[in-house]
Scaffold this active site. Structure first.
Site, PDB file in Angstrom:
ATOM      1  N   PRO A 105      40.827  48.610  38.917  1.00  0.00           N
ATOM      2  CA  PRO A 105      42.154  48.905  39.681  1.00  0.00           C
ATOM      3  C   PRO A 105      42.823  47.554  40.215  1.00  0.00           C
ATOM      4  O   PRO A 105      42.058  46.654  40.568  1.00  0.00           O
ATOM      5  CB  PRO A 105      41.902  50.218  40.665  1.00  0.00           C
ATOM      6  CG  PRO A 105      40.708  50.551  40.203  1.00  0.00           C
ATOM      7  CD  PRO A 105      39.826  49.661  39.603  1.00  0.00           C
ATOM      8  N   PHE A 106      44.178  47.534  40.021  1.00  0.00           N
ATOM      9  CA  PHE A 106      45.008  46.430  40.669  1.00  0.00           C
ATOM     10  C   PHE A 106      44.408  45.026  40.238  1.00  0.00           C
ATOM     11  O   PHE A 106      44.676  44.048  41.227  1.00  0.00           O
ATOM     12  CB  PHE A 106      44.745  46.462  42.245  1.00  0.00           C
ATOM     13  CG  PHE A 106      45.166  48.152  42.878  1.00  0.00           C
ATOM     14  CD1 PHE A 106      46.248  48.447  42.867  1.00  0.00           C
ATOM     15  CD2 PHE A 106      44.072  48.584  43.338  1.00  0.00           C
ATOM     16  CE1 PHE A 106      46.737  50.009  43.256  1.00  0.00           C
ATOM     17  CE2 PHE A 106      44.255  49.906  43.838  1.00  0.00           C
ATOM     18  CZ  PHE A 106      45.636  50.626  43.946  1.00  0.00           C
ATOM     19  N   ARG A 107      44.043  45.103  39.169  1.00  0.00           N
ATOM     20  CA  ARG A 107      43.708  43.498  38.445  1.00  0.00           C
ATOM     21  C   ARG A 107      42.934  43.107  39.339  1.00  0.00           C
ATOM     22  O   ARG A 107      42.514  41.773  39.085  1.00  0.00           O
ATOM     23  CB  ARG A 107      45.027  42.983  38.372  1.00  0.00           C
ATOM     24  CG  ARG A 107      46.391  43.395  37.554  1.00  0.00           C
ATOM     25  CD  ARG A 107      47.394  42.673  37.083  1.00  0.00           C
ATOM     26  NE  ARG A 107      46.803  41.572  36.022  1.00  0.00           N
ATOM     27  CZ  ARG A 107      46.540  41.635  34.588  1.00  0.00           C
ATOM     28  NH1 ARG A 107      46.877  42.796  34.213  1.00  0.00           N
ATOM     29  NH2 ARG A 107      45.986  40.661  34.034  1.00  0.00           N
ATOM     30  N   LEU A 108      41.706  43.772  39.810  1.00  0.00           N
ATOM     31  CA  LEU A 108      40.514  43.046  40.484  1.00  0.00           C
ATOM     32  C   LEU A 108      39.467  43.334  39.635  1.00  0.00           C
ATOM     33  O   LEU A 108      38.391  43.869  39.790  1.00  0.00           O
ATOM     34  CB  LEU A 108      40.517  43.740  42.052  1.00  0.00           C
ATOM     35  CG  LEU A 108      41.540  43.484  42.884  1.00  0.00           C
ATOM     36  CD1 LEU A 108      41.398  44.363  44.111  1.00  0.00           C
ATOM     37  CD2 LEU A 108      41.803  42.138  43.262  1.00  0.00           C
TER      38      LEU A 108
END
Length: 210
Positions: free
Chosen positions: A185-188
């Site tokens: 999630p959230f490009r992590l």
């Protein structure tokens, strides 16, 4: 089906066994073969010409083992000519349904004639005839020219086996870099990279920032 967060183990920086990245690749590939609707073996292969200008296209991964990743093509095609000038390549397999990708790069070698013969013999007869008829990547004046060439080769090989053309071969990308990417999630995103200086060297591995 595995969740997008599965698949990347906790590992410390340092050396890895020779088989480690290939074992992880096999695990992911087997899961992709179940989850992907079309062509889980589809991969983008990037080559470059003598001037370093890159070129990329989709091909099919037809064999893989601890020596590397194999695809087949015409030596007179654009990628065949580029590999003759610069025998290095990079590739990526993206499995959207699993939100995963694997990247690799390294030097390229031709597989043995025996390996090329074996895979060519496994292809459909019409595909084997097409390998004789197509002047891959060359300008085609009209579709009928290709259709006429296919008809001519069909007649030529009527009633006999279709042998492999000498210009139709397999190429093996011998990875010196392998990266496993898993969506978060959230490009992590989660990334593990394996690298070595030569295809015969020992692997080093560790995580990368997303």
């Amino acid at each position: 089906m595995p969740s997008p967060s599965d698949g990347l183990p906790e590992i410390a920086h340092g050396s890895a066994a020779e088989s480690a990245p290939f074992e992880l690749f096999e695990q992911w590939y087997e899961e992709a073969a179940i989850a992907e609707v079309n062509d889980p073996n589809a991969m983008a292969i990037a080559t470059a010409d003598a001037n370093g200008l890159p070129d990329v296209r989709m091909v099919l991964l037809k064999h893989r083992d601890s020596r590397g990743f194999v695809f087949f093509t015409n030596t007179t095609s654009a990628k065949g000519r580029e590999l003759a000038e610069n025998s290095q390549a990079s590739g990526v397999l993206h499995w959207k349904s699993l939100r995963r990708q694997v990247r690799f790069r390294g030097p390229v070698e031709m597989v043995t004639p025996t390996e090329s013969d074996a895979y060519f013999a496994s292809r459909a007869r019409d595909s084997r005839i097409g390998a004789w008829a197509s002047r891959q990547s060359s300008p085609l004046p009209a579709r009928k020219v290709l259709e006429d060439a296919i008809a001519a080769e069909t007649t030529r090989f009527e009633g006999q086996d279709v042998p492999r053309p000498a210009h139709w071969v397999g190429y093996r990308v011998q990875p010196t870099y392998l990266e496993f990417w898993s969506d978060r999630p959230f490009r992590l995103h989660d990334r593990i990279a394996f690298s070595r200086t030569t295809p015969q060297g020992d692997w080093e591995h560790g995580r990368l920032y997303p």
